[in-house]
Design an enzyme around this catalytic site. Structure first.
Site, mmCIF file in Angstrom:
data_model
loop_
_atom_site.group_PDB
_atom_site.id
_atom_site.type_symbol
_atom_site.label_atom_id
_atom_site.label_comp_id
_atom_site.label_asym_id
_atom_site.label_seq_id
_atom_site.Cartn_x
_atom_site.Cartn_y
_atom_site.Cartn_z
ATOM 1 N N PHE A 186 0.832 -1.195 0.000
ATOM 2 C CA PHE A 186 0.000 0.000 0.000
ATOM 3 C C PHE A 186 0.873 1.254 0.000
ATOM 4 C CE2 PHE A 186 0.841 -0.811 4.455
ATOM 5 C CZ PHE A 186 1.022 0.449 5.010
ATOM 6 N N CYS A 187 0.251 2.356 -0.416
ATOM 7 C CA CYS A 187 0.899 3.664 -0.423
ATOM 8 C C CYS A 187 -0.203 4.707 -0.302
ATOM 9 C CB CYS A 187 1.724 3.858 -1.694
ATOM 10 S SG CYS A 187 0.749 3.694 -3.215
ATOM 11 N N THR A 188 0.117 5.965 -0.520
ATOM 12 C CA THR A 188 -0.845 7.037 -0.262
ATOM 13 C C THR A 188 -2.066 6.943 -1.166
ATOM 14 O OG1 THR A 188 0.996 8.461 0.383
ATOM 15 C CG2 THR A 188 -1.133 9.532 -0.002
ATOM 16 N N GLY A 190 -2.085 4.822 -4.267
ATOM 17 C CA GLY A 190 -2.141 3.622 -5.077
ATOM 18 C C GLY A 190 -1.071 3.495 -6.138
ATOM 19 N N ILE A 215 -4.090 4.411 0.678
ATOM 20 C CA ILE A 215 -4.531 4.789 2.020
ATOM 21 C C ILE A 215 -5.724 5.731 1.963
ATOM 22 C CG2 ILE A 215 -3.834 5.956 4.149
ATOM 23 C CD1 ILE A 215 -0.878 5.215 3.235
#
Length: 255
Positions: A186-188, A190, A215
């Site tokens: 995951f990241c901020t 996508g 996120i």
């Protein structure tokens, strides 16, 4: 009530006309008084813009007239002021730098994406501690260390990377730890976990997913369960809470 609309979105799609597209998108955003950053590369688009809702949505509507962006669905949040100082529209080598030119989601197309898991499903898996086939679930934060320090999922894997181009080497060093587990990168928003999950697949990690929408989409579609802290964002809001509200991030001196 906050009146400034903030949007973020990306799409991996081949853009052979990035320089010309840059001129058009910049001119329209400038005419509407928008501020933020739009990155273009042969592999796609990555954008963060803010302004009055009508102007922002008008810019997006015009962009979606291009068939390549027709399915773009930006994530929205609100603020009292515009969190960007200026407008930047740039052509880059990559819209998110990984230094692995063979990892090109735009060339693979939707059928070649790594599997994605919805925020709602991830929340349920984390509640259970396992996926629907009974495998233990682990989350992998693909962001830089300073971003992770603002907040992340409870018990996530954090390799303390300083930049995303360090991620592949860390995968190679730790890939055996994922055996018989389901890993969700995951990241901020996508974009990083899109490339991250593809890379992990290529090196033989069997059960790997990307968190659809990152996120921010998890915050939007769930109650934020299993998240601790805030989410760093690359604008003057600095960090967002689970309700997508701007929060004052802690200073480095804070305990």
């Amino acid at each position: 009530m906050s009146t400034v609309l903030n949007i973020s979105s990306y799409k991996f799609v081949t853009l052979d006309d990035a320089p010309a597209l840059r001129e058009r998108l910049h001119a329209h955003a400038q005419a509407l008084g928008l501020k933020g950053t739009v990155l273009l590369a042969q592999e796609g688009i990555n954008l963060f813009l803010a302004g009055p809702a009508e102007a922002v949505r008008g810019w997006v509507a015009d962009l979606k007239q291009d068939a390549r962006f027709a399915d773009l669905e930006p994530k929205e949040s609100w603020s009292d002021t515009v969190p960007f100082k200026k407008l930047l529209v740039k052509v880059k080598g990559e819209i998110i730098r990984m230094n692995h030119p063979t990892i090109r989601p735009d060339i693979r197309g939707s059928a070649g994406r790594a599997p994605a898991v919805s925020p709602e499903t991830l929340r349920r898996w984390l509640d259970q501690g396992r996926d629907d086939e009974g495998r233990p679930v682990v989350t992998l934060d693909t962001r830089n260390a300073f971003e992770v320090d603002y907040g992340t999922f409870r018990d996530t894997i954090d390799w303390r990377i300083g930049k995303f181009s360090e991620f592949p080497a860390q995968v190679q060093a730790h890939k055996d730890a994922f055996k018989d587990k389901t890993v969700v990168s995951f990241c901020t928003g996508g974009i990083r976990c899109e490339k991250a999950a593809l890379y992990m697949q290529e090196v033989g990690i069997e059960h790997v997913y990307q968190l659809e929408g990152g996120i921010l989409k998890y915050f939007e579609l769930t109650d934020g369960a299993h998240w601790q802290g805030q989410c760093f964002v690359f604008d003057e809001r600095e960090a967002l809470g689970c309700a997508l509200e701007p929060r004052q991030a802690p200073s480095p001196e804070s305990p």
